[in-house]
Motif scaffolding. Structure first.
Motif, PDB file in Angstrom:
ATOM      1  N   ILE A  13       0.844  -1.201   0.000  1.00 31.86           N
ATOM      2  CA  ILE A  13       0.000   0.000   0.000  1.00 31.86           C
ATOM      3  C   ILE A  13       0.882   1.256   0.000  1.00 31.86           C
ATOM      4  CG2 ILE A  13      -1.720   1.279   1.362  1.00 31.86           C
ATOM      5  CD1 ILE A  13      -2.805  -1.502   2.274  1.00 31.86           C
ATOM      6  N   PHE A  14       1.990   1.189   0.709  1.00 32.51           N
ATOM      7  CA  PHE A  14       2.883   2.349   0.799  1.00 32.51           C
ATOM      8  C   PHE A  14       3.689   2.537  -0.502  1.00 32.51           C
ATOM      9  CE2 PHE A  14       6.888   4.426   2.055  1.00 32.51           C
ATOM     10  CZ  PHE A  14       6.354   5.603   2.563  1.00 32.51           C
ATOM     11  N   HIS A  15       4.318   1.472  -0.964  1.00 34.74           N
ATOM     12  CA  HIS A  15       5.224   1.623  -2.115  1.00 34.74           C
ATOM     13  C   HIS A  15       4.481   1.646  -3.450  1.00 34.74           C
ATOM     14  CE1 HIS A  15       8.813   1.464   0.259  1.00 34.74           C
ATOM     15  NE2 HIS A  15       8.424   0.332   0.826  1.00 34.74           N
ATOM     16  N   TYR A  16       3.529   0.734  -3.636  1.00 34.74           N
ATOM     17  CA  TYR A  16       2.844   0.668  -4.932  1.00 34.74           C
ATOM     18  C   TYR A  16       1.620   1.590  -4.982  1.00 34.74           C
ATOM     19  CZ  TYR A  16       5.518  -3.646  -5.780  1.00 34.74           C
ATOM     20  OH  TYR A  16       6.509  -4.570  -5.965  1.00 34.74           O
ATOM     21  N   GLY A  17       1.025   1.854  -3.810  1.00 35.68           N
ATOM     22  CA  GLY A  17      -0.130   2.748  -3.790  1.00 35.68           C
ATOM     23  C   GLY A  17       0.300   4.170  -3.461  1.00 35.68           C
ATOM     24  N   GLU A  18       1.521   4.337  -2.968  1.00 36.10           N
ATOM     25  CA  GLU A  18       2.034   5.646  -2.523  1.00 36.10           C
ATOM     26  C   GLU A  18       1.050   6.302  -1.558  1.00 36.10           C
ATOM     27  OE1 GLU A  18       2.935   7.111  -6.641  1.00 36.10           O
ATOM     28  OE2 GLU A  18       4.965   7.266  -5.849  1.00 36.10           O
ATOM     29  N   GLU A  19       0.552   5.501  -0.608  1.00 34.77           N
ATOM     30  CA  GLU A  19      -0.473   5.937   0.339  1.00 34.77           C
ATOM     31  C   GLU A  19       0.147   6.068   1.731  1.00 34.77           C
ATOM     32  OE1 GLU A  19      -3.661   6.950   0.516  1.00 34.77           O
ATOM     33  OE2 GLU A  19      -3.298   6.958   2.674  1.00 34.77           O
ATOM     34  N   ARG A  20       0.041   7.270   2.302  1.00 32.20           N
ATOM     35  CA  ARG A  20       0.758   7.479   3.570  1.00 32.20           C
ATOM     36  C   ARG A  20       0.048   6.862   4.782  1.00 32.20           C
ATOM     37  NH1 ARG A  20      -0.541  12.807   5.964  1.00 32.20           N
ATOM     38  NH2 ARG A  20      -2.330  13.582   4.806  1.00 32.20           N
ATOM     39  N   PHE A  21      -1.256   6.569   4.675  1.00 36.41           N
ATOM     40  CA  PHE A  21      -1.919   5.898   5.802  1.00 36.41           C
ATOM     41  C   PHE A  21      -1.836   4.375   5.669  1.00 36.41           C
ATOM     42  CE2 PHE A  21      -4.153  10.047   5.661  1.00 36.41           C
ATOM     43  CZ  PHE A  21      -3.817  10.478   6.938  1.00 36.41           C
ATOM     44  N   SER A  22      -0.746   3.910   5.104  1.00 36.42           N
ATOM     45  CA  SER A  22      -0.614   2.474   4.808  1.00 36.42           C
ATOM     46  C   SER A  22      -0.704   1.612   6.070  1.00 36.42           C
ATOM     47  CB  SER A  22       0.704   2.206   4.084  1.00 36.42           C
ATOM     48  OG  SER A  22       1.779   2.707   4.842  1.00 36.42           O
ATOM     49  N   ARG A  23      -0.138   2.076   7.177  1.00 37.63           N
ATOM     50  CA  ARG A  23      -0.149   1.256   8.404  1.00 37.63           C
ATOM     51  C   ARG A  23      -1.568   1.064   8.908  1.00 37.63           C
ATOM     52  NH1 ARG A  23       3.376   5.132  10.138  1.00 37.63           N
ATOM     53  NH2 ARG A  23       5.539   4.677   9.684  1.00 37.63           N
ATOM     54  N   GLU A  24      -2.296   2.186   9.005  1.00 37.21           N
ATOM     55  CA  GLU A  24      -3.671   2.133   9.523  1.00 37.21           C
ATOM     56  C   GLU A  24      -4.553   1.262   8.617  1.00 37.21           C
ATOM     57  OE1 GLU A  24      -1.801   4.749   9.055  1.00 37.21           O
ATOM     58  OE2 GLU A  24      -1.833   6.043  10.812  1.00 37.21           O
ATOM     59  N   ILE A  25      -4.359   1.445   7.294  1.00 35.25           N
ATOM     60  CA  ILE A  25      -5.218   0.704   6.350  1.00 35.25           C
ATOM     61  C   ILE A  25      -4.910  -0.792   6.415  1.00 35.25           C
ATOM     62  CG2 ILE A  25      -5.781   0.398   3.896  1.00 35.25           C
ATOM     63  CD1 ILE A  25      -5.178   3.460   3.589  1.00 35.25           C
ATOM     64  N   ALA A  26      -3.637  -1.141   6.445  1.00 34.57           N
ATOM     65  CA  ALA A  26      -3.262  -2.567   6.500  1.00 34.57           C
ATOM     66  C   ALA A  26      -3.825  -3.198   7.779  1.00 34.57           C
ATOM     67  CB  ALA A  26      -1.748  -2.712   6.446  1.00 34.57           C
ATOM     68  N   GLN A  27      -3.707  -2.487   8.872  1.00 33.88           N
ATOM     69  CA  GLN A  27      -4.221  -2.997  10.151  1.00 33.88           C
ATOM     70  C   GLN A  27      -5.731  -3.226  10.086  1.00 33.88           C
ATOM     71  OE1 GLN A  27      -1.824  -3.533  12.740  1.00 33.88           O
ATOM     72  NE2 GLN A  27      -3.596  -4.847  13.056  1.00 33.88           N
ATOM     73  N   GLU A  28      -6.425  -2.253   9.490  1.00 32.42           N
ATOM     74  CA  GLU A  28      -7.890  -2.333   9.398  1.00 32.42           C
ATOM     75  C   GLU A  28      -8.309  -3.515   8.501  1.00 32.42           C
ATOM     76  OE1 GLU A  28     -10.020  -0.703  11.142  1.00 32.42           O
ATOM     77  OE2 GLU A  28     -11.858  -1.347  10.100  1.00 32.42           O
ATOM     78  N   ILE A  29      -7.613  -3.672   7.395  1.00 30.48           N
ATOM     79  CA  ILE A  29      -7.939  -4.781   6.480  1.00 30.48           C
ATOM     80  C   ILE A  29      -7.807  -6.099   7.246  1.00 30.48           C
ATOM     81  CG2 ILE A  29      -7.070  -6.097   4.486  1.00 30.48           C
ATOM     82  CD1 ILE A  29      -6.438  -3.397   3.132  1.00 30.48           C
TER      83      ILE A  29
END
Ligand SMILES: C[S@@+](CC[C@H](N)C(=O)[O-])C[C@H]1O[C@@H](n2cnc3c(N)ncnc32)[C@H](O)[C@@H]1O
Length: 306
Positions: free
Chosen positions: A152-168
């Motif tokens: 999510i961080f590298h390929y999506g360039e999304e800065r809330f990657s930690r929160e989103i991964a945790q939620e998923i």
């Protein structure tokens, strides 16, 4: 199921940069609905030839309808990561131009069953080819927290990657595009939500189709099969792809650093011919909003690859 039409992007510009010899041999590495291929064929003489590659069976059906019966055209099913294998070895070193219009087609995005779009309800699939093993369902439901966060961080360039991964992970199992969209929108609020959802979908799609690795592998092979003075023209739609194209065109490798031989001579097999990137006009973007992020670069083969 009918093919949702794809409007070709930077059509005139693509052909201008690509077709230098009407009698030449060309490869459209991303055939899609055949929009660019059709235009390439109209710029060729009776002796010109075009190979149209796509890994998506639905794209081939649509392109066949668009192009019709044309003996100069040969469709090839497969992934452009295997470019050298897919193009007959007799033609290696003889290709006049190779064209890439990267990413997904309008049909793939809009057809909900393919699972590419957060705007359409569908299964978590996102495979461009039915032959690809990995699906978005596996990425979302089976990857570790660290792996999901990094995608999510590298390929999506999304800065809330930690929160989103945790939620998923806390919502597993996720079954549909709607489930994934909900997971993102429950941790990213306000006006950024839609952009974050789009970035998460982009990141997972890139992982499922190995898009960046395949592009690098393909560009390396493209250099080998081109003839001297042959060209590569590539349209990319996000910065990760564009960086790869830019670096390859500059140096012939993904680092963008031009290597030197023993005597200090530069070893770059390609020379960029687009000083600045070519982007769609205001009119084109107005008529086709999907073109808004397109960036076209072109390069000419001026030396051999290692
Ligand atoms: C943006 S669309 C091309 C549209 C096309 N230029 C047109 O005018 O209709 C990209 C196409 O490339 C195909 N594609 C993407 N990555 C590929 C790959 N690695 N190998 C083969 N085809 C690929 C997709 O399946 C899709 O049909």
């Amino acid at each position: 199921m009918s093919y949702i039409p794809h409007v070709p992007v930077l059509l005139k510009e693509s052909i201008e940069y690509l077709v230098t010899d009407p009698n030449g041999i060309y490869v459209d590495a991303t055939l899609g609905g055949g929009g660019h291929s059709k235009e390439i064929l109209s710029a060729l003489s009776d002796d010109g030839r075009l190979f149209g590659l796509d890994q998506d069976a639905e794209a081939h059906k649509a392109a066949a309808l668009k192009i019709g019966d044309d003996s100069r055209f040969t469709p090839i099913s497969g992934n452009f990561g295997y470019l050298k294998t897919l193009i007959n070895p007799d033609l290696h070193g003889k290709i006049t131009g190779i064209f890439y219009d990267l990413g997904v087609s309008t049909h793939q995005i809009k057809e909900g069953d393919r699972g590419f779009s957060f705007m359409e309800e569908g299964p978590l699939d996102m495979r461009m080819s039915a032959l690809t093993g990995l699906t978005a369902h596996q990425v979302v439901n089976e990857y570790s927290y660290e792996k999901l966060r990094d995608i999510i961080f590298h390929y999506g360039e999304e800065r809330f990657s930690r929160e989103i991964a945790q939620e998923i992970i806390s919502r597993r199992p996720l079954e549909t595009t709607h489930d994934l969209r909900e997971a993102v929108s429950s941790v990213v609020f306000g006006k950024h939500t839609i952009k974050s959802i789009a970035r998460v979908f982009q990141g997972i799609r890139i992982e499922v189709n190995r898009e960046l690795d395949v592009l690098k592998e393909s560009l390396e092979q493209a250099i080998d099969i081109l003839k001297m003075d042959g060209r590569i023209v590539a349209i990319s739609y996000h910065s990760l792809e564009d960086r790869i194209v830019k670096n390859f065109f500059k140096s012939g490798n993904e680092s963008g650093k031009i290597e030197k031989d023993f005597y200090g001579n530069p070893q770059n097999p390609l020379t960029p011919i687009t000083k600045n990137i070519v982007t769609p006009s205001e009119e084109e973007i107005k008529a086709n909003p999907a073109a808004r992020s397109a960036k076209l670069r072109a390069a000419v083969k001026t030396g051999e690859s290692e």
